[in-house]
Design an enzyme around this catalytic site. Structure first.
Site, PDB file in Angstrom:
ATOM      1  CG  HIS A   1       2.121   0.021   4.419  1.00 42.31           C
ATOM      2  ND1 HIS A   1       1.848  -0.967   5.356  1.00 42.31           N
ATOM      3  CD2 HIS A   1       0.962   0.717   4.250  1.00 42.31           C
ATOM      4  CE1 HIS A   1       0.594  -0.853   5.750  1.00 42.31           C
ATOM      5  NE2 HIS A   1       0.035   0.152   5.092  1.00 42.31           N
TER       6      HIS A   1
ATOM      7  CG  ASP B   1      -2.044  -0.919   1.189  1.00 45.07           C
ATOM      8  OD1 ASP B   1      -2.071  -1.770   0.285  1.00 45.07           O
ATOM      9  OD2 ASP B   1      -2.921  -0.834   2.075  1.00 45.07           O
TER      10      ASP B   1
END
Length: 254
Positions: free
Chosen positions: A200, A59
């Site tokens: 992430h 992400d």
């Protein structure tokens, strides 16, 4: 009720919850005729009804460490799914283009990481439309999946999203502890066939975790695939998914 996955606080809203995770995984179909050659050809042929498939997802990028992450994924022959923040794409258009060229799946994570449940219909349309245009401009293709920031969603909002909503069942909390070894440990402790692992790519510590994680997953008999491969392309728009059913994921295979 607004749904947020483990690790994110729940808050109430008078909306029904829509979470559909019962999608079977059939043999992966061949790439489209116009698909670009990729570095993950082996993974494209995986049969998730036999193999123990898992999806690595990242992400908030693209960011300054995403190019290095792509190097690590290529070395590990591990395709991934990237949920991109639209406003970041203009800084790293070549990175997004490379993602697509190397066989990774591209997803939307809104334009500026906005909480879906705090937006109006018009704002949601703008967040998704702007991001879609930015992805297409950089990569030559539109995003095919969506991850709501913070995992925050609800039935009323889901209906406004013209993509499948992809959540997760393994939260590495990499954004919180910034410890590559802990990221790997959490993932390996919680992973199961059909898992969607959340990380992430904007954190260097998360990128550092990938080589060891990919190695350990494969040693444990898991095969990294994209989200679309995990579900054999059978995801439905406006529905939310946290994992693929283990029964369809070769749970009893070696």
């Amino acid at each position: 009720m607004i749904s947020r996955l483990p690790g994110v606080a729940r808050r109430s809203l008078l909306l029904p919850l829509s979470l559909a995770c019962l999608v079977s995984c059939s043999p992966v179909s061949a790439p489209a005729p116009d698909a670009q050659p990729t570095a993950s050809a082996t993974s494209e042929q995986v049969d998730c009804t036999v193999a123990r498939c898992v999806a690595l997802t990242f992400d908030d990028g693209p960011g300054q460490y995403t190019g290095r992450l792509l190097d690590e994924l290529e070395a590990a022959d591990a395709p991934a799914t990237f949920f991109l923040v639209g406003k970041n794409i203009a800084k790293y258009p070549e990175t997004v283009k490379r993602m697509a060229a190397e066989g990774h799946q591209l997803g939307s994570h809104t334009w500026d990481h906005a909480d879906l449940t705090s937006l109006t219909r018009e704002q949601i349309e703008h967040e998704l439309g702007w991001t879609s245009d930015a992805v297409e401009k950089a990569a030559g293709k539109k995003p095919t999946v969506f991850r709501p920031p913070y995992g925050s969603h609800g039935a009323v909002y889901d209906r406004l999203v013209p993509y499948p909503l992809v959540l997760w069942d393994v939260d590495t909390l990499d954004w919180k502890h910034h410890d590559p070894k802990k990221t790997v440990r959490i993932a390996m402790d919680e992973v199961q066939p059909g898992s969607i692992i959340l990380m992430h790519d904007i954190h260097e510590s998360s990128v550092k975790a990938v080589p060891d994680l990919a190695k350990k997953l494969k040693a444990a008999g898991y095969t990294p695939v994209t989200v679309d491969q995990l579900f054999n392309g059978q995801l439905e728009n406006s529905k939310a998914y946290a994992s693929a059913p283990a029964a369809a994921q070769g749970a009893c295979s070696a």
